[in-house]
Design an enzyme around this catalytic site. Sequence first.
Site, PDB file in Angstrom:
ATOM      1  N   LYS A 252      -8.791  12.587 -54.918  1.00 55.39           N
ATOM      2  CA  LYS A 252      -8.040  12.842 -53.824  1.00 55.39           C
ATOM      3  C   LYS A 252      -7.788  14.419 -53.421  1.00 55.39           C
ATOM      4  O   LYS A 252      -7.428  15.241 -54.348  1.00 55.39           O
ATOM      5  CB  LYS A 252      -6.633  12.161 -53.926  1.00 55.39           C
ATOM      6  CG  LYS A 252      -5.585  12.881 -53.009  1.00 55.39           C
ATOM      7  CD  LYS A 252      -4.211  12.365 -53.408  1.00 55.39           C
ATOM      8  CE  LYS A 252      -3.056  12.846 -52.417  1.00 55.39           C
ATOM      9  NZ  LYS A 252      -1.534  12.437 -52.921  1.00 55.39           N
ATOM     10  N   ASP A 257       0.435  19.078 -48.813  1.00 54.57           N
ATOM     11  CA  ASP A 257       1.116  17.887 -48.340  1.00 54.57           C
ATOM     12  C   ASP A 257       2.539  17.909 -48.125  1.00 54.57           C
ATOM     13  O   ASP A 257       3.443  18.201 -48.727  1.00 54.57           O
ATOM     14  CB  ASP A 257       1.006  16.818 -49.611  1.00 54.57           C
ATOM     15  CG  ASP A 257       1.681  15.344 -48.892  1.00 54.57           C
ATOM     16  OD1 ASP A 257       1.737  15.489 -47.805  1.00 54.57           O
ATOM     17  OD2 ASP A 257       2.068  14.649 -49.795  1.00 54.57           O
ATOM     18  N   LYS A 264       8.813  16.052 -46.262  1.00 51.11           N
ATOM     19  CA  LYS A 264       9.461  16.182 -47.675  1.00 51.11           C
ATOM     20  C   LYS A 264      10.558  17.120 -47.805  1.00 51.11           C
ATOM     21  O   LYS A 264      10.573  17.995 -46.843  1.00 51.11           O
ATOM     22  CB  LYS A 264       8.422  16.860 -48.720  1.00 51.11           C
ATOM     23  CG  LYS A 264       7.293  15.813 -49.063  1.00 51.11           C
ATOM     24  CD  LYS A 264       6.214  16.332 -49.910  1.00 51.11           C
ATOM     25  CE  LYS A 264       4.945  15.529 -50.280  1.00 51.11           C
ATOM     26  NZ  LYS A 264       5.423  14.432 -51.221  1.00 51.11           N
ATOM     27  N   ASP A 275      -1.584  18.878 -54.803  1.00 48.08           N
ATOM     28  CA  ASP A 275      -1.875  17.663 -54.385  1.00 48.08           C
ATOM     29  C   ASP A 275      -3.387  17.200 -54.375  1.00 48.08           C
ATOM     30  O   ASP A 275      -3.852  16.159 -54.034  1.00 48.08           O
ATOM     31  CB  ASP A 275      -1.263  17.149 -52.880  1.00 48.08           C
ATOM     32  CG  ASP A 275      -1.056  15.843 -53.001  1.00 48.08           C
ATOM     33  OD1 ASP A 275      -1.005  15.061 -53.892  1.00 48.08           O
ATOM     34  OD2 ASP A 275      -0.718  15.210 -51.862  1.00 48.08           O
ATOM     35  N   GLU A 336       0.205   9.305 -47.694  1.00 53.10           N
ATOM     36  CA  GLU A 336      -1.309   9.544 -47.083  1.00 53.10           C
ATOM     37  C   GLU A 336      -2.322   9.706 -47.977  1.00 53.10           C
ATOM     38  O   GLU A 336      -3.575   9.455 -47.836  1.00 53.10           O
ATOM     39  CB  GLU A 336      -1.158  11.024 -46.467  1.00 53.10           C
ATOM     40  CG  GLU A 336      -1.405  12.046 -47.141  1.00 53.10           C
ATOM     41  CD  GLU A 336      -0.358  12.304 -48.494  1.00 53.10           C
ATOM     42  OE1 GLU A 336      -1.231  12.862 -49.510  1.00 53.10           O
ATOM     43  OE2 GLU A 336       0.713  11.967 -48.067  1.00 53.10           O
ATOM     44  N   ARG A 338      -3.437   7.445 -50.286  1.00 51.67           N
ATOM     45  CA  ARG A 338      -4.117   6.286 -50.387  1.00 51.67           C
ATOM     46  C   ARG A 338      -4.789   6.030 -49.085  1.00 51.67           C
ATOM     47  O   ARG A 338      -5.692   5.200 -49.084  1.00 51.67           O
ATOM     48  CB  ARG A 338      -3.150   5.059 -50.539  1.00 51.67           C
ATOM     49  CG  ARG A 338      -2.069   4.975 -49.446  1.00 51.67           C
ATOM     50  CD  ARG A 338      -0.818   4.165 -50.127  1.00 51.67           C
ATOM     51  NE  ARG A 338      -0.072   5.037 -50.871  1.00 51.67           N
ATOM     52  CZ  ARG A 338       1.192   4.454 -51.307  1.00 51.67           C
ATOM     53  NH1 ARG A 338       1.446   3.385 -51.166  1.00 51.67           N
ATOM     54  NH2 ARG A 338       1.847   5.476 -52.140  1.00 51.67           N
TER      55      ARG A 338
END
Length: 515
Positions: A252, A257, A264, A275, A336, A338
């Site tokens: 990933k 993010d 967030k 991330d 996001e 996944r």
Amino acid sequence: MNFELKALGLAEAAAQKCDALVVVMGEDFAGGSDPVSRLAQEARKAGDFEGKPGKLLQAYRFEGVAASRLVLAGAGDGSAKRIQAAVHAAVAALRSKGVKRLVVCLPADAPEGAVRAAVAGTAEASYVFVATKSKPEGRELQRVTIAVAGDVAAHQGAFDAARAAANGIEFARELGNLPPNLATPTRLGEEAKKLAKAHGFQCEVLGPKEVAKLGMGALAAVARGSEEPLRFIVLKYQGAAASEAPVVLVGKGITFDSGGISIKPAPEMDEMKFDMGGAASVLGTFRALGEVRPAINVVGLIPSCENLPDGRALKPGDVLTSLSGQTIEVLNTDAEGRLILCDALTYAERFKPRAVVDIATLTGACVIALGAVRSGLFASDDDLALALQEAGDAACDPCWRMPLDDEYGEGLKTNFADMANVAGRPAGAVTAAKFLQRFASRYPWAHLDIAGTAWKGGAAKGATGRPVGLLVQYLLGQQAPSAAGRKPAAAAKRKPAAGAAMARRTGGAGRKAAA
């Protein structure tokens, strides 16, 4: 830093000209008549040193020892795990002491894995990030000698693998620690190309147009909210015959993010530069492969983009069509990771892989379940799960198997698509894995949730490079049977064994790792 391996007893190690000598000792250390042994014996009598885990005794310009600084490091029962912790503590204690040349002397009866542990402990404790500092100070250690008793040749293979893994881990840490304005998807693609050129890999970096043409609707949708163009990176290492099915690693690569429209909270949002820890670990693993050259074929897939809110960004309620043709209702844009992984998992089918392992800072729920000690492991194949667990234990980079019961997938049902991208707070790490499993049914598959292990917060904030150590160890153990004498992971898909280790309940709170 340069590592070397030498056969040295305590007396010979004491005579080595260096800035510091670290001697690892277990609780049952007997020693001889050399200066280091005499110090240890006298310190024990005085109650100043017992060889217990984490205990250190430092001496300066000790008579009979050529090194300016001498450190006795307690390793308890002498296991590889204790040796790594002992070396880490000793090297950390020598930080900012001007030590450039170091000798680490291992116990004469050190177990298998001790050399790897010593290299890993030294590399981890001496690492300093300086790439974005105006005065790049702090990287003092330049040359490290790992001293072993007996025949060096018996330890050479383990040493070479450990050195390669340490370089891969450092590479991953450097990428992870870069700020998000530098570590963009474009930068990850450039780093992949550099690795390929340096080590003879094949590399292809796809942009937005190529991804759209392929039909990667989930990856493209996540990238819409950012001005930074997405990248889909394909790396190929061939160490075995072309007919050998490869292991595929999927990382990933969300380089920042914000959570998107489901934004967030502000505190600690800066840590969302980490991330892309899964992507960094894949690149770090390929860095190690370039050195150790195992007899195995490996493919690395990295879907990479930013997750930001703007007028074009993905919205809650949107329905996406993935590369597999399955449709997904987006209920939370902060889930996001996944979405970009599912298209990569479908893309992996074209390689007819022997196994696929995806690595992702996926859920805060996994942090609640396992903390920062073990990565979460989910697998559709028992042999693959066991191989990864054993590799993690051997590399002191452990994981813990979690369940994949069919009932956990019930929460992904929706009236408007084939599935939703979230299923609520209960068992959040498991339901995220169940989502990914729907795109990984055509090969043995495992998912490593590294949200709790890819970086540290607080005063020690920074990327850890995990799970590069685990991945390198796994790949070395999965070499072609003719080269390694090991049976590869079985191709048959299996359900998790009954009673698989698990946390009973995971929540969605905790560290704000990307969902």
